[in-house]
Structure formats: C-alpha cells, structure tokens
Design an enzyme around this catalytic site. Structure first.
Site, PDB file in Angstrom:
ATOM      1  N   HIS A  73     -17.244  17.816 -13.226  1.00 44.94           N
ATOM      2  CA  HIS A  73     -16.336  17.022 -14.209  1.00 44.94           C
ATOM      3  C   HIS A  73     -16.575  15.519 -13.824  1.00 44.94           C
ATOM      4  O   HIS A  73     -16.443  15.062 -12.623  1.00 44.94           O
ATOM      5  CB  HIS A  73     -15.083  17.112 -13.763  1.00 44.94           C
ATOM      6  CG  HIS A  73     -13.713  16.494 -14.106  1.00 44.94           C
ATOM      7  ND1 HIS A  73     -13.229  17.038 -15.409  1.00 44.94           N
ATOM      8  CD2 HIS A  73     -13.070  15.256 -13.758  1.00 44.94           C
ATOM      9  CE1 HIS A  73     -12.448  15.985 -15.755  1.00 44.94           C
ATOM     10  NE2 HIS A  73     -12.276  15.141 -14.844  1.00 44.94           N
ATOM     11  N   GLY A  81     -11.265  17.236  -6.925  1.00 42.34           N
ATOM     12  CA  GLY A  81     -12.109  16.182  -6.438  1.00 42.34           C
ATOM     13  C   GLY A  81     -12.155  15.968  -5.034  1.00 42.34           C
ATOM     14  O   GLY A  81     -12.744  16.830  -4.163  1.00 42.34           O
ATOM     15  N   MET A 127     -14.281   5.639 -16.493  1.00 38.67           N
ATOM     16  CA  MET A 127     -13.242   4.846 -16.627  1.00 38.67           C
ATOM     17  C   MET A 127     -13.762   3.129 -17.173  1.00 38.67           C
ATOM     18  O   MET A 127     -14.968   3.027 -16.491  1.00 38.67           O
ATOM     19  CB  MET A 127     -12.624   4.627 -15.160  1.00 38.67           C
ATOM     20  CG  MET A 127     -11.860   6.119 -14.804  1.00 38.67           C
ATOM     21  SD  MET A 127     -11.256   5.948 -13.293  1.00 38.67           S
ATOM     22  CE  MET A 127     -10.765   7.519 -12.886  1.00 38.67           C
ATOM     23  N   GLY A 143      -8.730   8.998  -7.914  1.00 38.09           N
ATOM     24  CA  GLY A 143      -8.888  10.351  -7.025  1.00 38.09           C
ATOM     25  C   GLY A 143      -7.787  10.164  -5.861  1.00 38.09           C
ATOM     26  O   GLY A 143      -7.571   9.180  -5.348  1.00 38.09           O
ATOM     27  N   GLY A 144      -7.571  11.460  -5.275  1.00 36.77           N
ATOM     28  CA  GLY A 144      -6.868  11.350  -3.998  1.00 36.77           C
ATOM     29  C   GLY A 144      -5.258  11.141  -4.234  1.00 36.77           C
ATOM     30  O   GLY A 144      -4.586  10.870  -3.304  1.00 36.77           O
ATOM     31  N   ASP A 188      -6.116  18.592 -13.883  1.00 36.61           N
ATOM     32  CA  ASP A 188      -6.983  17.365 -13.164  1.00 36.61           C
ATOM     33  C   ASP A 188      -5.948  16.509 -12.567  1.00 36.61           C
ATOM     34  O   ASP A 188      -5.168  15.831 -13.115  1.00 36.61           O
ATOM     35  CB  ASP A 188      -7.932  16.818 -14.226  1.00 36.61           C
ATOM     36  CG  ASP A 188      -8.763  15.797 -13.742  1.00 36.61           C
ATOM     37  OD1 ASP A 188      -9.205  14.800 -14.441  1.00 36.61           O
ATOM     38  OD2 ASP A 188      -8.952  15.809 -12.653  1.00 36.61           O
ATOM     39  N   GLY A 189      -6.110  16.462 -10.996  1.00 31.40           N
ATOM     40  CA  GLY A 189      -5.429  15.386 -10.393  1.00 31.40           C
ATOM     41  C   GLY A 189      -4.856  15.992  -9.233  1.00 31.40           C
ATOM     42  O   GLY A 189      -3.804  16.746  -9.393  1.00 31.40           O
ATOM     43  N   HIS A 238     -14.911  13.517 -18.504  1.00 30.99           N
ATOM     44  CA  HIS A 238     -13.309  12.948 -18.809  1.00 30.99           C
ATOM     45  C   HIS A 238     -13.359  11.508 -19.194  1.00 30.99           C
ATOM     46  O   HIS A 238     -13.530  10.619 -18.069  1.00 30.99           O
ATOM     47  CB  HIS A 238     -12.629  13.161 -17.530  1.00 30.99           C
ATOM     48  CG  HIS A 238     -11.137  12.880 -17.664  1.00 30.99           C
ATOM     49  ND1 HIS A 238     -10.397  12.937 -16.321  1.00 30.99           N
ATOM     50  CD2 HIS A 238     -10.383  12.412 -18.680  1.00 30.99           C
ATOM     51  CE1 HIS A 238      -9.139  12.630 -16.860  1.00 30.99           C
ATOM     52  NE2 HIS A 238      -9.092  12.068 -18.018  1.00 30.99           N
ATOM     53  N   ASP A 250     -15.953  11.525 -14.322  1.00 32.38           N
ATOM     54  CA  ASP A 250     -14.605  10.499 -14.619  1.00 32.38           C
ATOM     55  C   ASP A 250     -15.416   9.295 -15.192  1.00 32.38           C
ATOM     56  O   ASP A 250     -16.047   8.591 -14.344  1.00 32.38           O
ATOM     57  CB  ASP A 250     -13.756  10.322 -13.789  1.00 32.38           C
ATOM     58  CG  ASP A 250     -13.083  11.731 -13.229  1.00 32.38           C
ATOM     59  OD1 ASP A 250     -12.967  12.234 -12.183  1.00 32.38           O
ATOM     60  OD2 ASP A 250     -12.331  12.147 -14.286  1.00 32.38           O
ATOM     61  N   SER A 280     -14.431  17.295  -9.342  1.00 35.19           N
ATOM     62  CA  SER A 280     -14.812  15.798  -9.640  1.00 35.19           C
ATOM     63  C   SER A 280     -15.545  15.106  -8.719  1.00 35.19           C
ATOM     64  O   SER A 280     -15.274  15.324  -7.781  1.00 35.19           O
ATOM     65  CB  SER A 280     -13.377  15.210 -10.058  1.00 35.19           C
ATOM     66  OG  SER A 280     -13.373  13.843  -9.999  1.00 35.19           O
ATOM     67  N   MET A 282     -11.710   8.325 -19.711  1.00 37.33           N
ATOM     68  CA  MET A 282     -10.767   7.604 -19.694  1.00 37.33           C
ATOM     69  C   MET A 282     -11.145   6.111 -20.095  1.00 37.33           C
ATOM     70  O   MET A 282     -10.911   5.327 -19.226  1.00 37.33           O
ATOM     71  CB  MET A 282     -10.127   7.754 -18.247  1.00 37.33           C
ATOM     72  CG  MET A 282      -9.334   9.056 -17.690  1.00 37.33           C
ATOM     73  SD  MET A 282      -9.476   8.950 -16.050  1.00 37.33           S
ATOM     74  CE  MET A 282     -10.962   9.643 -15.566  1.00 37.33           C
ATOM     75  N   MET A 332      -3.225  16.341 -17.474  1.00 32.87           N
ATOM     76  CA  MET A 332      -3.519  15.353 -16.322  1.00 32.87           C
ATOM     77  C   MET A 332      -2.104  15.879 -15.262  1.00 32.87           C
ATOM     78  O   MET A 332      -1.157  15.862 -15.624  1.00 32.87           O
ATOM     79  CB  MET A 332      -3.283  13.909 -16.491  1.00 32.87           C
ATOM     80  CG  MET A 332      -4.855  13.521 -17.107  1.00 32.87           C
ATOM     81  SD  MET A 332      -6.115  13.848 -16.256  1.00 32.87           S
ATOM     82  CE  MET A 332      -5.802  12.540 -14.690  1.00 32.87           C
TER      83      MET A 332
END
Ligand code: 5SP
Ligand code: FE2
Length: 241
Positions: free
Chosen positions: A50, A211, A54, A162-163, A189-190, A84, A52, A25, A86, A155
C-alpha cells in the site's frame, strides 16, 4: 513464503469471494530505504504493498510520486502496488502512475469531480479502481459507484499521517458495505494492527492496510498471519449468513 499477488493480478476476488489480504503501508518505513523495506515486508508474507501518495493539498503532508514508483517497480518487480492517492485532482496522475507500474489506483471520492470519468480513466489506463472515503464522508456517497469499482477504501484515520489511532466507529461503514455487497473488496486503512484486527474482520473488511504496526513489529510475519487468520474467520462468518 508470501502469497503475494502477482503484478497486475486482481487483488481480492478470484471467483470464490473476497480473499483475506494484508497490505503493509510503507509510509512510516525508512523511506530512504524504500525498496529494501518493501522487499522485507513482502518476504515476511505481505500480499501487496500500500503506497501512500500525498500532495500537501488534499492532506497536510507530502510523500512520493510516480518517479519514485517507477524506480521502486524495478526493485520490486512482482508485487501488487496499491496506490492510495491522497491528492487533489486525482485525474492528473492516473497515466503517470500506470506508466510507472501501479496496479490499483485508489482516489478519494472527496477529490474527484466526476467519479464516473475517473473510473473510466483508471480502467482505460489498465489499473484496478479503488475509491476511498474519509472518516467524515458518509458511506452512501460511494454506494452509487460500488458496481463500477473494484474496491472501496474506508479510512479509519483522518488521512495524512501514519501512526494515528484506529477509529472503531468506521466499522459501521464496513459492515454496511459487506452486508450489501458481498463480493466487494473492502479495504481499511489507518491505525490497523493485530490489536484491533478482530473489529475489522467482524465488520467484513478483507484488504487490510497496516503501517506502523507492521513496520515496527519485531515479527511482521507473525503479525500478518494473525491478521489474515482473523480476516478469513470474519469472511467465513459472512458466507454463512
Ligand atoms: O493513508 C494512510 C494515512 O493517511 C495510511 O495508509 C497510513 O499511513 C497507515 O499507517 P498506520 O496508520 O497503520 O500507521
Ligand atoms: Fe493509505
């Protein structure tokens, strides 16, 4: 050399069951240098990217949209783009993302009014179909759709940033899916990285989004090899069952 899937190639399944695939990611990468960061991770062995997206409504954060993806595709011509989404109203961005060069469109089941219509829409746009579920959504919400989609994204953090820390209790959902749908592409993912990849592999995940662990790694190639080896072991164990 990365085993990067060619653009438009089916991600995980080539007839002999799901493959172990690592998809960084880029959310926590230097987004001002997105193309360079993407190519760095692909050169280090990433199988796909990947990306993301948002919208600040479905999740309390805002990232990139299809105009950025269109530019990125020109600089990253061969990689598989796993979007992805979101976002609220995911139907709104299907065609723009397909036109921009996306390969897979993963929408959240929580955001999709008519899941069957969303699946048709994504397929008609020429992309692989993914459906994602947040940590608080039960896995049986997606099981009616498994035979129509290409991938389920479980998820392992609350989506938006992230993080965050890996939610190990989500592995029960992954295991349920693998035990009941042996050829399904299952993505996690995550908060995923080499430190917790064995839990993901033991549960049967085969598409691994990572990520922060990869973007900050001093040796992303080694990190991806470690994760791919673990996931291959996990898939082999399920084949023996
Ligand atoms: O979709 C998301 C977050 O909402 C993920 O793709 C994360 O961005 C992955 O990053 P790490 O948790 O591995 O740092
Ligand atoms: Fe993601």
């Amino acid at each position: 050399m990365s085993s990067v899937m060619s653009h438009k190639m089916a991600a995980g399944n080539c007839g002999d069951g799901p493959r172990a695939l690592i998809g960084p990611s880029i959310l926590n990468a230097d987004l001002a240098d997105l193309a360079a960061e993407s190519n760095r991770l692909l050169d280090a062995g990433a199988d796909y990217l990947h990306l993301d997206v948002m919208d600040g409504h479905f999740v309390p954060n805002l990232t990139i949209g299809h105009p950025v993806i269109k530019c990125l595709r020109r600089r990253v011509p061969a990689a598989f783009f796993d979007m992805h989404m979101m976002v609220e109203r995911p139907e709104r961005w299907v065609q723009p993302m397909a036109d921009a060069g996306a390969d897979q469109y993963t929408f959240h089941v929580e955001a999709a009014g008519d899941v069957a219509a969303m699946v048709r829409h994504v397929r008609e746009a020429g992309m692989r179909v993914g459906v994602a579920l947040k940590p608080g959504t039960a896995v049986d919400v997606v099981t009616p759709w498994v035979d129509r989609v290409d991938m389920v994204l479980v998820m392992t953090v609350e989506p938006g940033f992230g993080g965050q820390s890996f939610m190990a209790d989500m592995m029960a959902k992954v295991r349920y899916l693998r035990e009941n749908f042996k050829d399904l592409d299952i993505e996690v993912d995550g908060g995923v990285g080499p430190v917790n990849i064995d839990a993901c592999a033991d549960a049967g995940a085969n598409m691994i989004v990572s990520g922060t662990a990869l973007v900050t790694s001093s040796d992303p190639a080694q990190a991806m090899m470690t994760m791919r080896t673990s996931v291959t072991r996990g898939l082999d164990a399920f084949k023996k069952v």
